[in-house]
Design a protein around this motif. Structure first.
Motif, PDB file in Angstrom:
ATOM      1  N   GLY A  45      -3.946  -3.281   8.860  1.00 10.54           N
ATOM      2  CA  GLY A  45      -2.617  -3.844   9.057  1.00 10.54           C
ATOM      3  C   GLY A  45      -1.609  -3.320   8.057  1.00 10.54           C
ATOM      4  N   GLN A  46      -2.070  -2.506   7.102  1.00 13.07           N
ATOM      5  CA  GLN A  46      -1.161  -1.971   6.083  1.00 13.07           C
ATOM      6  C   GLN A  46      -0.170  -0.993   6.709  1.00 13.07           C
ATOM      7  N   TRP A  47      -0.703  -0.117   7.562  1.00  8.33           N
ATOM      8  CA  TRP A  47       0.175   0.850   8.211  1.00  8.33           C
ATOM      9  C   TRP A  47       1.138   0.132   9.147  1.00  8.33           C
ATOM     10  N   SER A  88       0.834  -1.209   0.000  1.00 10.06           N
ATOM     11  CA  SER A  88       0.000   0.000   0.000  1.00 10.06           C
ATOM     12  C   SER A  88       0.864   1.253   0.000  1.00 10.06           C
ATOM     13  N   HIS A  89       0.181   2.396  -0.078  1.00  9.21           N
ATOM     14  CA  HIS A  89       0.858   3.692  -0.061  1.00  9.21           C
ATOM     15  C   HIS A  89       1.458   4.027   1.297  1.00  9.21           C
ATOM     16  N   LYS A  90       1.087   3.313   2.367  1.00  3.87           N
ATOM     17  CA  LYS A  90       1.432   3.712   3.735  1.00  3.87           C
ATOM     18  C   LYS A  90       2.945   3.887   3.957  1.00  3.87           C
ATOM     19  N   VAL A  91       3.739   3.105   3.245  1.00  3.30           N
ATOM     20  CA  VAL A  91       5.185   3.143   3.477  1.00  3.30           C
ATOM     21  C   VAL A  91       5.778   4.516   3.104  1.00  3.30           C
ATOM     22  N   LEU A 101      -4.936   3.771  -6.849  1.00  2.00           N
ATOM     23  CA  LEU A 101      -5.057   2.393  -6.370  1.00  2.00           C
ATOM     24  C   LEU A 101      -4.153   2.302  -5.133  1.00  2.00           C
ATOM     25  N   SER A 102      -4.767   2.494  -3.952  1.00  2.00           N
ATOM     26  CA  SER A 102      -3.961   2.671  -2.739  1.00  2.00           C
ATOM     27  C   SER A 102      -3.267   1.398  -2.286  1.00  2.00           C
ATOM     28  N   GLY A 103      -3.785   0.231  -2.686  1.00  2.00           N
ATOM     29  CA  GLY A 103      -3.110  -0.995  -2.266  1.00  2.00           C
ATOM     30  C   GLY A 103      -3.693  -2.224  -2.935  1.00  2.00           C
ATOM     31  N   PHE A 133     -11.263   6.980   0.983  1.00  2.00           N
ATOM     32  CA  PHE A 133     -11.044   7.884   2.106  1.00  2.00           C
ATOM     33  C   PHE A 133     -11.191   7.193   3.461  1.00  2.00           C
ATOM     34  N   GLY A 134     -10.073   7.139   4.202  1.00  2.00           N
ATOM     35  CA  GLY A 134     -10.102   6.678   5.596  1.00  2.00           C
ATOM     36  C   GLY A 134      -9.927   7.888   6.490  1.00  2.00           C
ATOM     37  N   GLY A 135      -8.727   8.456   6.459  1.00  2.00           N
ATOM     38  CA  GLY A 135      -8.450   9.701   7.174  1.00  2.00           C
ATOM     39  C   GLY A 135      -8.012  10.786   6.210  1.00  2.00           C
ATOM     40  N   GLY A 136      -7.675  10.367   4.973  1.00  2.00           N
ATOM     41  CA  GLY A 136      -7.391  11.343   3.927  1.00  2.00           C
ATOM     42  C   GLY A 136      -5.995  11.311   3.339  1.00  2.00           C
ATOM     43  N   SER A 137      -5.132  10.356   3.754  1.00  2.00           N
ATOM     44  CA  SER A 137      -3.739  10.478   3.318  1.00  2.00           C
ATOM     45  C   SER A 137      -3.526  10.079   1.859  1.00  2.00           C
ATOM     46  N   ASN A 138      -4.199   9.010   1.387  1.00  2.00           N
ATOM     47  CA  ASN A 138      -3.954   8.667  -0.021  1.00  2.00           C
ATOM     48  C   ASN A 138      -4.767   9.576  -0.933  1.00  2.00           C
ATOM     49  N   PHE A 139      -5.958   9.984  -0.478  1.00  2.00           N
ATOM     50  CA  PHE A 139      -6.756  10.941  -1.255  1.00  2.00           C
ATOM     51  C   PHE A 139      -6.007  12.274  -1.381  1.00  2.00           C
ATOM     52  N   PRO A 182      -9.663  -3.920  -0.283  1.00  2.38           N
ATOM     53  CA  PRO A 182     -11.068  -3.531  -0.097  1.00  2.38           C
ATOM     54  C   PRO A 182     -11.228  -2.012   0.050  1.00  2.38           C
ATOM     55  N   GLU A 183     -10.225  -1.344   0.607  1.00  2.00           N
ATOM     56  CA  GLU A 183     -10.274   0.121   0.701  1.00  2.00           C
ATOM     57  C   GLU A 183     -10.271   0.726  -0.703  1.00  2.00           C
ATOM     58  N   SER A 184      -9.302   0.289  -1.519  1.00  2.00           N
ATOM     59  CA  SER A 184      -9.157   0.841  -2.873  1.00  2.00           C
ATOM     60  C   SER A 184     -10.397   0.581  -3.721  1.00  2.00           C
ATOM     61  N   GLY A 241     -10.874  -2.234   6.419  1.00  2.00           N
ATOM     62  CA  GLY A 241     -10.464  -1.831   7.767  1.00  2.00           C
ATOM     63  C   GLY A 241      -9.836  -0.455   7.818  1.00  2.00           C
ATOM     64  N   GLY A 242      -9.138  -0.084   6.761  1.00  2.00           N
ATOM     65  CA  GLY A 242      -8.446   1.204   6.727  1.00  2.00           C
ATOM     66  C   GLY A 242      -9.396   2.393   6.619  1.00  2.00           C
ATOM     67  N   LEU A 243     -10.681   2.115   6.372  1.00  2.00           N
ATOM     68  CA  LEU A 243     -11.640   3.216   6.235  1.00  2.00           C
ATOM     69  C   LEU A 243     -12.557   3.300   7.453  1.00  2.00           C
ATOM     70  N   GLY A 284      -0.613   6.692  10.823  1.00  2.00           N
ATOM     71  CA  GLY A 284      -0.527   6.361   9.393  1.00  2.00           C
ATOM     72  C   GLY A 284      -1.450   7.153   8.502  1.00  2.00           C
ATOM     73  N   SER A 285      -2.253   8.054   9.090  1.00  2.00           N
ATOM     74  CA  SER A 285      -3.241   8.774   8.293  1.00  2.00           C
ATOM     75  C   SER A 285      -3.655  10.032   9.046  1.00  2.00           C
ATOM     76  N   VAL A 286      -4.723  10.668   8.599  1.00  2.00           N
ATOM     77  CA  VAL A 286      -5.404  11.778   9.278  1.00  2.00           C
ATOM     78  C   VAL A 286      -4.553  13.049   9.395  1.00  2.00           C
TER      79      VAL A 286
HETATM   80  C1  LIG Z   1      -4.885   2.859   5.207  1.00  2.00           C
HETATM   81  C2  LIG Z   1      -5.397   2.640   3.871  1.00  2.00           C
HETATM   82  C3  LIG Z   1      -6.375   3.494   3.328  1.00  2.00           C
HETATM   83  C4  LIG Z   1      -7.033   4.593   4.096  1.00  2.00           C
HETATM   84  O1  LIG Z   1      -6.225   5.570   4.641  1.00  2.00           O
HETATM   85  P1  LIG Z   1      -6.078   7.028   4.028  1.00  2.00           P
HETATM   86  O2  LIG Z   1      -5.243   7.750   5.003  1.00  2.00           O
HETATM   87  O3  LIG Z   1      -7.452   7.607   3.924  1.00  2.00           O
HETATM   88  O4  LIG Z   1      -5.427   6.857   2.736  1.00  2.00           O
HETATM   89  C5  LIG Z   1      -6.758   3.279   2.020  1.00  2.00           C
HETATM   90  N1  LIG Z   1      -6.245   2.270   1.292  1.00  2.00           N
HETATM   91  C6  LIG Z   1      -5.327   1.422   1.786  1.00  2.00           C
HETATM   92  C7  LIG Z   1      -4.807   0.322   0.924  1.00  2.00           C
HETATM   93  C8  LIG Z   1      -4.867   1.586   3.085  1.00  2.00           C
HETATM   94  O5  LIG Z   1      -3.946   0.750   3.568  1.00  2.00           O
END
Ligand SMILES: *Cc1c(COP(=O)(O)O)cnc(C)c1O
Length: 452
Positions: free
Chosen positions: A139-141, A111-114, A413-415, A264-270, A384-386, A337-339, A229-231
């Motif tokens: 668990g991605q973060w 995922s983008h978290k790294v 495509l966040s992950g 959108f979970g907390g907004g970091s990939n958006f 599932p988030e993406s 879960g990330g959302l 990891g977000s927000v």
């Molecule tokens: C954590 C996560 C998200 C949600 O977090 P944002 O901070 O909103 O990006 C979305 N997609 C994936 C794959 C994640 O791991």
């Protein structure tokens, strides 16, 4: 020849992050001390986070921030990530729209978290920190942080939401492989966890509960910092690497996006994919549309209220100005879960209030329909988030089919979903369902928002 992928050479990678706060017309409101309601300064956050991250968090002055050499070196392990034209998805929807996606699933952590785990651990190491704690939802973060901590020689302790520990067991194996210790939240190892379990012994956990536990551990462990990891705004700053690369890659295609979409979970990939492009809306009068896609069972952007609220369920964090469902909000047991988080970052909240962007909420089954179509056309099983971003993209592409417009759509495509296969199994077996949340339920949770 139709070019499929657009890739930057290592020498073309961005060397600065983009800080949209400097260009925003209305700046985000400051975080507040929960006891005094005084605005917080960077120094006030030093006990919790790495100092450089605290400064970045509140920086409303510098639009461009240098990426440290050591971080650039680690980025080169997996960046650039490809920008891909989704020809097969376009064909399946029979749309005149041109669909592109930025593929943040290509790094081994998935995922983008790294992108933010690396700088956060780097700044911790630089100031002599020996231990980090964090929460993780899907668990991605946690996986990204475990890796980043290891490469900078730091010990990591992760609280993982209990529900996702069961849904995605391999994620804790990944964290442990990188040397982190992992505990399910709510746990009995912290005061916050014990309090939550006393009220509700079967609480499945949420990002809010895990954040409370991780902060408590950080505050009670010497030379230990908390990482998120977000927000927060510094996380979104680090994620701007996604949009900055995408901007160069879109130039290679000869097109420019009319619509940009992120889940959108907390907004970091958006924020990461959007803000470098939004800068042209603010400064150059461009008219790109930005759409955040959230689960309809956790609808803070579409049905939450703009209020000062806590970032965690126990009320340990500063008060943040955000669209929130109330910090006691208990999200449904969806697979994204990330959302499953009650609030939105302060930058996005301000931008939404100012109508610089919009949001849509999507039911779980529609997200998996979209994920399966994407897998079967583009060959990548999305997280599932993406899937939320893909579902929102398909909605827009179908509108183009009706109107005949040849819009250019870019989504992040966040992950990938390769560790989320039990949720796909459930979908294929017909065992997955939609969840909703009523206005009364939301009203009830919003009562947890502090009165200030
Ligand atoms: C954590 C996560 C998200 C949600 O977090 P944002 O901070 O909103 O990006 C979305 N997609 C994936 C794959 C994640 O791991």
């Amino acid at each position: 020849m139709k070019q499929k992928k657009f890739i930057l050479q290592e020498s073309e990678l961005p060397t600065q992050w983009y800080n949209i706060q400097a260009d925003m017309v209305n700046k985000p409101l400051p975080p507040l001390n929960p006891a005094t309601h005084e605005p917080l300064k960077a120094e006030d956050l030093f006990p919790i986070f790495a100092e450089e991250c605290c400064r970045q968090e509140l920086d409303q002055e510098h639009a461009w921030i240098d990426i440290p050499e050591e971080v650039q070196e680690k980025y080169r392990f997996y960046r650039s990530t490809p920008l891909v034209r989704a020809y097969e998805l376009e064909k399946a929807i029979d749309t005149p729209a041109h669909i592109y996606f930025k593929n943040e699933s290509t790094n081994p952590l998935g995922s983008h978290k790294v992108n933010s785990a690396i700088p956060q651990c780097y700044y911790c190491k630089k100031q002599g920190v020996t231990n980090v704690t964090t929460e993780t939802g899907a668990g991605q973060w946690g996986a990204a942080l475990a890796y980043a901590a290891k490469i900078f020689g730091i010990e990591a302790a992760v609280y993982q939401v209990k529900l996702t520990m069961q849904q995605k067991p391999y994620r804790s194996s990944i964290m442990r492989t990188f040397g982190a210790s992992v505990e399910g939240s709510p746990s009995m190892s912290t005061r916050a966890g014990k309090d939550i379990l006393t009220v509700d012994p079967t609480h499945p956990g949420s990002l809010g509960t895990a954040i409370s536990e991780a902060i408590e551990l950080a505050m009670s462990t010497p030379n230990c910092k908390y990482t998120l990891g977000s927000v927060l705004s510094h996380v979104t700053l680090h994620q701007s690497i996604i949009g900055l690369e995408a901007e160069k890659q879109m130039a290679m295609t000869g097109e420019y996006p009319d619509i940009i979409i992120g889940c959108f979970g907390g907004g970091s990939n958006f924020g990461g994919i959007s803000f470098p492009f939004m800068r042209h809306n603010i400064l150059d009068g461009y008219k790109t549309q930005f759409i955040a896609a959230e689960p309809n069972s956790c609808p803070k952007l579409t049905r939450g209220k703009f209020e000062y609220d806590f970032g965690d369920s126990s009320g340990y964090t500063p008060l943040l100005p955000m669209y929130t469902l109330g910090h006691k909000f208990k999200p449904a047991n969806i697979h994204a879960g990330g959302l499953r988080y009650h609030g939105a970052g302060t930058i996005v909240s301000q931008l939404l209030k100012d109508k610089m962007m919009s949001a849509v909420d999507i039911p779980q089954l529609e997200t998996f329909d979209a994920g399966i179509l994407f897998a079967r056309t583009e060959g990548i099983i999305p997280a599932p988030e993406s899937c939320h971003a893909i579902a929102a993209t398909i909605r827009e592409a179908k509108k183009c089919k009706e109107s005949g417009e040849e819009k250019v759509i870019l989504f992040n495509l966040s992950g990938h979903g390769l560790i989320d296969m039990p949720s796909y199994d459930q979908y294929i077996n017909g065992d997955l369902r939609n969840y909703t949340v009523t206005d009364e339920e939301i009203e009830g949770f919003l009562e947890s928002v502090p009165k200030i």
